[in-house]
Structures are given as C-alpha cells and as structure tokens.
Design a protein around this motif. Sequence first.
Motif, PDB file in Angstrom:
ATOM      1  N   PRO A  43     -23.195 -37.820 -30.288  1.00 21.11           N
ATOM      2  CA  PRO A  43     -22.131 -37.676 -31.283  1.00 21.11           C
ATOM      3  C   PRO A  43     -22.325 -38.649 -32.437  1.00 21.11           C
ATOM      4  O   PRO A  43     -22.936 -39.700 -32.279  1.00 21.11           O
ATOM      5  CB  PRO A  43     -20.864 -38.010 -30.498  1.00 21.11           C
ATOM      6  CG  PRO A  43     -21.318 -38.764 -29.311  1.00 21.11           C
ATOM      7  CD  PRO A  43     -22.724 -38.341 -29.038  1.00 21.11           C
ATOM      8  N   GLU A  44     -21.820 -38.265 -33.595  1.00 21.90           N
ATOM      9  CA  GLU A  44     -21.830 -39.118 -34.783  1.00 21.90           C
ATOM     10  C   GLU A  44     -20.409 -39.650 -34.934  1.00 21.90           C
ATOM     11  O   GLU A  44     -19.452 -38.876 -34.923  1.00 21.90           O
ATOM     12  CB  GLU A  44     -22.224 -38.283 -35.996  1.00 21.90           C
ATOM     13  CG  GLU A  44     -22.246 -39.025 -37.292  1.00 21.90           C
ATOM     14  CD  GLU A  44     -22.603 -38.105 -38.452  1.00 21.90           C
ATOM     15  OE1 GLU A  44     -22.117 -38.372 -39.560  1.00 21.90           O
ATOM     16  OE2 GLU A  44     -23.360 -37.133 -38.240  1.00 21.90           O
ATOM     17  N   VAL A  45     -20.247 -40.954 -35.039  1.00 27.54           N
ATOM     18  CA  VAL A  45     -18.919 -41.563 -35.122  1.00 27.54           C
ATOM     19  C   VAL A  45     -18.737 -42.189 -36.501  1.00 27.54           C
ATOM     20  O   VAL A  45     -19.559 -42.978 -36.945  1.00 27.54           O
ATOM     21  CB  VAL A  45     -18.731 -42.633 -34.025  1.00 27.54           C
ATOM     22  CG1 VAL A  45     -17.359 -43.284 -34.141  1.00 27.54           C
ATOM     23  CG2 VAL A  45     -18.943 -42.035 -32.643  1.00 27.54           C
ATOM     24  N   SER A  47     -15.802 -44.257 -38.626  1.00 27.50           N
ATOM     25  CA  SER A  47     -14.529 -44.932 -38.426  1.00 27.50           C
ATOM     26  C   SER A  47     -14.145 -45.738 -39.659  1.00 27.50           C
ATOM     27  O   SER A  47     -15.001 -46.341 -40.308  1.00 27.50           O
ATOM     28  CB  SER A  47     -14.618 -45.846 -37.194  1.00 27.50           C
ATOM     29  OG  SER A  47     -13.344 -46.328 -36.848  1.00 27.50           O
ATOM     30  N   TYR A  72     -15.477 -31.658 -35.442  1.00 30.52           N
ATOM     31  CA  TYR A  72     -15.018 -33.038 -35.294  1.00 30.52           C
ATOM     32  C   TYR A  72     -13.744 -33.108 -34.471  1.00 30.52           C
ATOM     33  O   TYR A  72     -12.902 -32.211 -34.533  1.00 30.52           O
ATOM     34  CB  TYR A  72     -14.688 -33.656 -36.659  1.00 30.52           C
ATOM     35  CG  TYR A  72     -15.875 -33.909 -37.538  1.00 30.52           C
ATOM     36  CD1 TYR A  72     -16.468 -35.172 -37.604  1.00 30.52           C
ATOM     37  CD2 TYR A  72     -16.393 -32.892 -38.330  1.00 30.52           C
ATOM     38  CE1 TYR A  72     -17.551 -35.404 -38.428  1.00 30.52           C
ATOM     39  CE2 TYR A  72     -17.479 -33.122 -39.162  1.00 30.52           C
ATOM     40  CZ  TYR A  72     -18.053 -34.379 -39.208  1.00 30.52           C
ATOM     41  OH  TYR A  72     -19.128 -34.606 -40.030  1.00 30.52           O
ATOM     42  N   THR A  73     -13.579 -34.199 -33.759  1.00 28.08           N
ATOM     43  CA  THR A  73     -12.295 -34.597 -33.216  1.00 28.08           C
ATOM     44  C   THR A  73     -11.933 -35.891 -33.956  1.00 28.08           C
ATOM     45  O   THR A  73     -12.756 -36.798 -34.082  1.00 28.08           O
ATOM     46  CB  THR A  73     -12.321 -34.779 -31.682  1.00 28.08           C
ATOM     47  OG1 THR A  73     -11.023 -35.211 -31.257  1.00 28.08           O
ATOM     48  CG2 THR A  73     -13.372 -35.741 -31.214  1.00 28.08           C
ATOM     49  N   ILE A  74     -10.716 -35.926 -34.486  1.00 31.61           N
ATOM     50  CA  ILE A  74     -10.324 -37.013 -35.390  1.00 31.61           C
ATOM     51  C   ILE A  74      -9.015 -37.621 -34.887  1.00 31.61           C
ATOM     52  O   ILE A  74      -8.064 -36.893 -34.597  1.00 31.61           O
ATOM     53  CB  ILE A  74     -10.132 -36.479 -36.828  1.00 31.61           C
ATOM     54  CG1 ILE A  74     -11.384 -35.723 -37.279  1.00 31.61           C
ATOM     55  CG2 ILE A  74      -9.794 -37.612 -37.786  1.00 31.61           C
ATOM     56  CD1 ILE A  74     -11.149 -34.748 -38.419  1.00 31.61           C
ATOM     57  N   THR A 152     -10.682 -42.510 -36.778  1.00 30.99           N
ATOM     58  CA  THR A 152     -12.027 -42.272 -36.259  1.00 30.99           C
ATOM     59  C   THR A 152     -12.294 -40.783 -36.146  1.00 30.99           C
ATOM     60  O   THR A 152     -11.497 -40.045 -35.562  1.00 30.99           O
ATOM     61  CB  THR A 152     -12.197 -42.941 -34.876  1.00 30.99           C
ATOM     62  OG1 THR A 152     -11.917 -44.334 -35.003  1.00 30.99           O
ATOM     63  CG2 THR A 152     -13.613 -42.760 -34.352  1.00 30.99           C
ATOM     64  N   VAL A 154     -15.180 -38.147 -34.755  1.00 31.88           N
ATOM     65  CA  VAL A 154     -16.354 -38.031 -33.898  1.00 31.88           C
ATOM     66  C   VAL A 154     -16.896 -36.613 -34.050  1.00 31.88           C
ATOM     67  O   VAL A 154     -16.209 -35.636 -33.728  1.00 31.88           O
ATOM     68  CB  VAL A 154     -16.007 -38.317 -32.418  1.00 31.88           C
ATOM     69  CG1 VAL A 154     -17.246 -38.166 -31.541  1.00 31.88           C
ATOM     70  CG2 VAL A 154     -15.395 -39.703 -32.265  1.00 31.88           C
ATOM     71  N   LYS A 155     -18.116 -36.517 -34.559  1.00 29.12           N
ATOM     72  CA  LYS A 155     -18.778 -35.213 -34.700  1.00 29.12           C
ATOM     73  C   LYS A 155     -19.315 -34.818 -33.333  1.00 29.12           C
ATOM     74  O   LYS A 155     -20.023 -35.588 -32.690  1.00 29.12           O
ATOM     75  CB  LYS A 155     -19.910 -35.303 -35.723  1.00 29.12           C
ATOM     76  CG  LYS A 155     -20.525 -33.972 -36.070  1.00 29.12           C
ATOM     77  CD  LYS A 155     -21.525 -34.127 -37.198  1.00 29.12           C
ATOM     78  CE  LYS A 155     -22.051 -32.800 -37.651  1.00 29.12           C
ATOM     79  NZ  LYS A 155     -23.019 -32.975 -38.753  1.00 29.12           N
TER      80      LYS A 155
END
Length: 164
Positions: A43-45, A47, A72-74, A152, A154-155
């Motif tokens: 995953p790409e983070v 923040s 993404y989850t944000i 944040t 997260v891809k």
Amino acid sequence: MTMPSTAPSRRRGLRLSALTAIAVAVAGTLLAGNVNSAEAVPPEVISRWNNELIHSNAISPGLSTSLGTGAYTITAKLYAENTGSSAINYLCTIGTGPNSDSDVTEVTLAPHSRHSIFLNVVHNYPGTGPLSFGCTKPAGTAQVRMKQVKITAVKVNTLVNQPF
C-alpha cells in the motif's frame, strides 16, 4: 522366530521417493499456474497532520489536496476543544469531491470541553481527484482548538464499497 527389520527396505524407500516426486511435481504445477497472476503491491500511505489549528470563523482551516488514480481508504481524526462558555454544534466533513463519497461527524461541544472526532471514507479515483477536510460551527461562537489533526489516505489494491 524372525524379528521384522526397523530399517526401511529399498523397495519402500523407492516407493516414498516416487510419491514425494509426484507431490513436488503437482505443487510445482499449481505454483506455476500463479506466475502470470497480478501480485499485490504494497500500500501507498499519504498522511498530513497539524497538532493545533485555531478555528475562529464559521469554516475551519482545513485540507484541500488531490490524490492520484486508484482505490483509497481515507481517515481523519482530531479532538475539538471548545474555548467558550456556551455549547457549540460542531460538524466535520471529509469528502472526495462534489456528489461523491464523504463522511460527516456532528457533535455538541459542551462549554470548556473537548470531544474526539473520527471520519472515514473509501473512494476509487478513476483519475487524479480531490480530497477535502474541514469543520464548521455557527458564526459568532467561541474559538475551537482543533488538536492532533491526522488525515491519512492508504492506496489499496482493491476496494469493495457497498451497502449492507
């Protein structure tokens, strides 16, 4: 009387070796079938944070940025501290653009108190797209200290977003 030997016979050893070879061949074939499938990428983070923002006007200082193509989850979290002697209705929003995915949290901040706020949204961006975060309060109310603001994104490899 003859005692059976505990040492494997040559014939039994050959039989086990043949079974082992078959098991290895089958496992290799199964694994080889997965060579062409797509592998998950880490995953790409992304923040952003601010440990203290002062919210004086009706609309808070917030975040407005863009995220690249992908799922993404944000999350956003903070605690809001009412500096005044009257209760304040406080509303925070995180969104991915007009008429798109968003989350809202509304709380009543008692006088001289603080309240935790947490928001979460998931979104699949077909191309570069907006991400915004901010809070509102009635005009003329006391300042709110927005503390420990963390946002944040997260891809992720895949995303399923549906009602239950």
